[in-house]
Design a protein around this motif. Sequence first.
Motif, short mmCIF file in Angstrom:
data_model
loop_
_atom_site.label_atom_id
_atom_site.label_comp_id
_atom_site.label_asym_id
_atom_site.label_seq_id
_atom_site.Cartn_x
_atom_site.Cartn_y
_atom_site.Cartn_z
N GLU A 1 0.83 -1.21 0.00
CA GLU A 1 0.00 0.00 0.00
C GLU A 1 0.86 1.25 0.00
OE1 GLU A 1 -3.81 -1.78 2.46
OE2 GLU A 1 -2.22 -0.70 3.50
N ALA B 1 2.17 1.81 -3.40
CA ALA B 1 1.10 2.18 -4.33
C ALA B 1 0.39 3.47 -3.92
CB ALA B 1 0.10 1.05 -4.44
N TYR B 2 1.00 4.23 -3.01
CA TYR B 2 0.34 5.43 -2.48
C TYR B 2 -0.12 6.39 -3.58
CZ TYR B 2 -0.53 9.32 0.68
OH TYR B 2 -1.11 10.33 1.38
N PRO C 1 -3.24 3.91 -6.19
CA PRO C 1 -3.71 2.71 -5.50
C PRO C 1 -4.28 1.65 -6.45
CG PRO C 1 -4.60 4.70 -4.49
CD PRO C 1 -3.96 5.11 -5.77
N ASP C 2 -4.61 2.07 -7.67
CA ASP C 2 -5.22 1.11 -8.59
C ASP C 2 -4.20 0.35 -9.44
OD1 ASP C 2 -7.69 1.96 -7.72
OD2 ASP C 2 -7.72 3.62 -9.16
N ARG D 1 7.94 4.37 -4.42
CA ARG D 1 6.70 5.15 -4.50
C ARG D 1 6.82 6.17 -5.63
NH1 ARG D 1 5.84 8.09 0.91
NH2 ARG D 1 5.39 6.11 1.90
#
Lengths: 764, 184
Positions: A609, A612-613, A616-617, A666
């Motif tokens: 998570e 993927a900040y 998010p998809d 990120r």
Amino acid sequence: MKILPNEISTLLQKEQVFDKDILFWMVCDRTPDGGFVDTYLILCRDRLITIGSGREPSKEKIYKGYAMPRKKKSVEPVQSGEWTVEAVPLERIESVSIVNLVASGLIVVKETEERIAAAFTNGHMGKAARLVSLFTKLKKSEELNSQDLDDEQEHTSCPKCGMIYPEEGRQICPKCMKKHAIFARLLSFAGKYKGSMFLIVLFMLLNSATGLVIPYLQGTVLFDQALGGKGSFAGQIGLVILLIIAFRTLSLVFGVWFGVINARLAANVAFDLKSSVFSAMQRLSLNFFQKKQTGQLMTRVNNDATELQFFFVDGMSYFIVNAMNIVGITAILLYMDWKLTLLCFIPLPFVFLIVKKVFPRLWRLSWRRHRKVSAMNSIISDTIRGTRVVKAFGKEQKEMERFHRSNVSFSDAEQTVNKLGSTVFPVLNFLTQTGGILIWAFGGWMVMQGEFSFGKVLTFVNYMYLLYGPIQFMNNIVNWWSHCMTAAQRIFEIQDTVPEIAEKADAVELSAMKGDIKVSNVVFGYEPNKPIMKNVSMHAKPGQMIGVVGHSGAGKSTLVNLISRLYDVSEGEILIDDINIKDLTTASLRKNIGIVSQDVYVFSGSIAENIAYADPDCTVDDIINAAKIANAHDFIEKLPDGYDTIVGTGGHNLSGGEKQRLSIARAILHNPKILILDEATASLDTETELQIQEALDSLIKGRTTIAIAHRLSTLRNADYLVVMEHGKVVEDGTHDQLMEREGIYHGLVKKHDEALKMNEVIIA
Amino acid sequence: MMQSVANPVVNEEVKTESDLADAAKIRYLSADNTVFSKTPGNMLSVKVAEEEHPTVYVHCSFPHTNKRIYLSIRTIENKEIGMIRSLDDFSKEMADLLEEQVQIRYFAPEITNVVAVKQEFGYSYWEAETTAGLCRFTVRDGGGNAKMVSDKRLLITDVDGNRFIIADLERLSDREYRMVEMCM
């Protein structure tokens, strides 16, 4: 521009200076020795005119934002004789500068020697800065553009009372906006729950209406009619009892209904309030958070929202119902016997007197308690966040004492409030109960005289007791109301704070950026005339890597904060793909600019998570690829929970290098066109730095990169270097050019190499 | 255990102190080596031994607790010329001159009597008698705009950053304190 006072204009005309000649003017409102005396500085194209007052210092001073309650603003007319006028041709003046004092400033004019021309309080700092900047332009014979001459958008003032808005950009006049306005605003929150509110009020009314019948049934109907054998219910005790049960049941059913709906509404309103404050906070600029303590903000979101929730859910609906109850019951009582009714109102004046006297004090004390709680919370959160420092210095005992002190003063404050509360409320209770005793006495006497039936007295007393609840509620609601309005005030303060960086209405959405950055003549300071950046210019072509070098405090981080528009420039402009960043939408800026900085923040959640900040998809493939490029994949795989490892507060502790690699992953996933590396490797050891450097190298490919670094080795790949000192660009060029020049950069590189050698010696 | 090492610790501390002074290399100005004077343009200039600085400014290290000790003499570029341990080390004339400079720099009317403080909508409107006359100003609530800077000294900062001082909160009357307290 504001208009010069008449007497000053007259003076100027004597000097052959007319309005059209004046470029800029300002009032300096204090003297160096501490009094308030006005001095006018008037800048014309060919001279600087100083008009000083020979008067005694003014006995009164009104600072910005204060609206005078009475119309005695006009200062008595000044005779021209009292002024001294001094005009100095510009060619004789070498410089005009501002000396920043604490909360005020001096204007210093240098002819052959420097002299203090005037002094002013902080409110005039902006004007003074403009005076200096205009003078400098004139002196350099630079063309003045319309922006220079156009007076900045002054604080506009409230059209109703003439008060200046106390805060720039916040077009709310605190004087003209009253509590009912906050209340109306609060109501708008409840607006979407109109249906529930209506049902609640309806059921409450039904509940009390059915409840109101009961005293009549229990008194007059039961005793006088059924038992007394008179009227329509004579002898029918069973029926009367059944009726009483029926009405009680109805009342109960309505009560339960109301309770259920109320519970749902309560949760929803609290949810709405908290999320609205929280999202308002997210919208604000960085500056706001740097000014407030986190503890205070947390109390604000939580306590104030809870306070308002009570008001909405309990306060509002009970208020309506209780108000109607008071009216209804009083009407019934008056109808039954107006003399007895007046009797039970005898204690009321005393009640009101106490409320009026004691409640403000109670309110003040509870404010003190609120303050102490905030102070205590700040200590708690400070200590928790600073645990490492506390432990490292072995200051646990001291922190405990600090907390103890704050805890004691909170508990004192709490006790004072509670003591006062627990004295006042029983007294109020007693006073209101006195009414009941009076009725029994006089009612009983009237029954004995045969003027009144027993049932009627009983009915009367029962009604009167029903009245107490609502009246006591009304007592409290005054207190409650101000409590809630303050809570609302604080919440709205956050909502109303205009983000210093606002998107223009017609901002351009730039979906595909090339990554061309032009910084031209940028001046920036957090306060007027305290520039941190002075005339900084640079150009980064698409795909280039620019290195920014300089000592700490040279303004490197400020530069990147300006490029990513966390702050707005004071002068000059920053263009991305030839569009001023002020004209771009925030979304397109954020989407295209990625920052990897020294202080890495890991959010509570899984590693996946966290990576993927930005998106998010994204697919699992993307996450793993990004981690791999960032050199993070290997350490993640080693963790027992892999990508599912929970990190952040209370989770797995990552090392500095690991966190940094997560943040690079990120950024890779974010895939920005412009990448800012703000001391990305500064806090890491050499070995980790090498690994990160590899990751960074793969990250910067195909992006415009601006890299700030202490360690010059990280910048060897840079296409172009900018050396900053004291907020200015002092050198620029490629590494080779700068080394050839043997200037500051050369010196830094030499020092750096020496340090490296030292390191090697130490390690060896 | 503690007792047995007590002595060496004390010695070490003394040593550390002198080490610190060596490391800090602060130049202290004294009446012997320094002459301050006021320029015709009302600015302060200083001559330390043979070194002359036409304009310097006086910064207080402890502006709230003691304005007369540890004054830093600095140029406009914020370069320290030297420090003064205490104004008492200088002649009265010189001390007055320096104090005047301190007054200029730390201009903050001292509140002698709070006439009224009215709170509304996140701001408080102050009306107060001060050492510089009657001042009316607006203070934004919260955010440390009225804060204690020592046990009894309250610093109030208005919307523009102007400063006002209540030197001793305990000297306020109950009525005044009640009004002030609501802003803290």
